[in-house]
Design a protein around this motif. Sequence first.
Motif, PDB file in Angstrom:
ATOM      1  N   LYS A  17     -59.563 -25.577 -15.596  1.00 22.48           N
ATOM      2  CA  LYS A  17     -58.121 -25.788 -15.446  1.00 22.48           C
ATOM      3  C   LYS A  17     -57.362 -25.134 -16.593  1.00 22.48           C
ATOM      4  CE  LYS A  17     -54.566 -29.338 -14.877  1.00 22.48           C
ATOM      5  NZ  LYS A  17     -54.264 -30.779 -14.789  1.00 22.48           N
ATOM      6  N   SER A  18     -57.878 -25.288 -17.810  1.00 20.16           N
ATOM      7  CA  SER A  18     -57.239 -24.652 -18.963  1.00 20.16           C
ATOM      8  C   SER A  18     -57.250 -23.135 -18.821  1.00 20.16           C
ATOM      9  CB  SER A  18     -57.962 -25.054 -20.255  1.00 20.16           C
ATOM     10  OG  SER A  18     -57.814 -26.434 -20.514  1.00 20.16           O
ATOM     11  N   PHE A  19     -58.354 -22.599 -18.303  1.00 17.17           N
ATOM     12  CA  PHE A  19     -58.468 -21.155 -18.085  1.00 17.17           C
ATOM     13  C   PHE A  19     -57.375 -20.671 -17.136  1.00 17.17           C
ATOM     14  CE2 PHE A  19     -59.983 -17.371 -15.973  1.00 17.17           C
ATOM     15  CZ  PHE A  19     -60.642 -16.647 -16.949  1.00 17.17           C
ATOM     16  N   VAL A  20     -57.138 -21.414 -16.075  1.00 19.31           N
ATOM     17  CA  VAL A  20     -56.125 -21.027 -15.095  1.00 19.31           C
ATOM     18  C   VAL A  20     -54.726 -21.215 -15.662  1.00 19.31           C
ATOM     19  CG1 VAL A  20     -55.135 -21.575 -12.841  1.00 19.31           C
ATOM     20  CG2 VAL A  20     -57.637 -21.493 -13.123  1.00 19.31           C
ATOM     21  N   GLU A  21     -54.473 -22.369 -16.249  1.00 16.27           N
ATOM     22  CA  GLU A  21     -53.113 -22.738 -16.651  1.00 16.27           C
ATOM     23  C   GLU A  21     -52.563 -21.895 -17.799  1.00 16.27           C
ATOM     24  OE1 GLU A  21     -51.066 -24.847 -15.281  1.00 16.27           O
ATOM     25  OE2 GLU A  21     -52.411 -25.800 -13.828  1.00 16.27           O
TER      26      GLU A  21
END
Length: 384
Positions: A17-21
């Motif tokens: 999620k951090s990678f995407v956000e």
Amino acid sequence: MSSHIVIHPVTTKAQLKSFVEVAYRLNADDPHWIPPLKSEVYALLNPKKNPFFEHAKVQLYIAEQNGIIVGRISAHIDELALAQPVEQGFGPGTGHWGLMEAANDATATALINAAEQWLKQQGMHRVIAPISLSVWDEPGLLTFGHDHSPTVMMGHHNREYQGWIEEEAYKSVKELSTYDLPIVDGFPPLIDRIVKSGERNSKLKLRKVDKSQFDREAKIIMDILNDAWSQNWGFVPLTPNEIDHVGVKLKPIVYEDLIMIAELEGKPVAFMITLPDLNDRTKGMKGSLLPFNWAKLLWWLKFPKSPTMRVPLMGVVKELQNSRVASQMAFMMVEYIRREAVANYGATRGELGWILDDNKGMVAIAEAINAKVNRVYTLYEKTI
């Protein structure tokens, strides 16, 4: 508080999620960055949904500084790219990184170093980057054309990334360009003469695709593509599963009058795909279809109007390339689709590409219809 940058391999759902956000946060102030739909980003990174993973190994990384995620990168090895001839760009020992976003040059350096280290551990000795993830997705770094937004399925990058990448000893190996052209008033008289000469060829037939036979039409187009592009720099063949995946992905924005197949003596030998610019519709959605963006998008897909049309792919089978009939087919498809785009979709401009800088045939077509380069994407090379 320490300002040390820590690189983490992505192994958990929270890290993914951090990678995407992080991309949405770092690009929030760029008026020309188009936030991709997050559902599509997650699907791109999901081995169960993206058939690229069937022949590729991928490692994602995020960068953390003072408890904040400040960047990301993917490192990946495509087995099909490794199997290609070295003279066509990739070949044995060549890995890639992509999807890079970084808050500053130190973060970019740390991320690139992590990607290189992983690739070396996998036995790679050369990098061509950025490629995100497949060469069929978003290859190259935007190095010209930052002053306007990209069209559908094209990338947009912070202009500072070029300097940060080149500081890491990366050298340009190939440029991919898109070409902008006005389409309302038609093309120069020479093009009209070529089109009319093609229309007099009784062996040549152009037809719109039949969406009711979508799987059949998609296979015809992809078979031509794999043949037509097979000797291009950077070519990697699409697998049957990838062809099916591309079909599912594109089907919602496929319109029969914007995609043509050319047949010579009844055999499909060329095609041209044109897409209305979905980015124009999704730009303000901030990557989400909730709460009501899904309804707006569905309505637009049913009754699409777009000032811009993009031609992402066209091709002629190898045996006919550089022939007179190839020229006729190309300009006939361009002209016929131009008419449909203007009359039925309210289009005023088109965009061709990307086109390799050494693809003399496609560059000649673009120049003949008075198209001008509006964006350049650079692929870099480095020995590691």
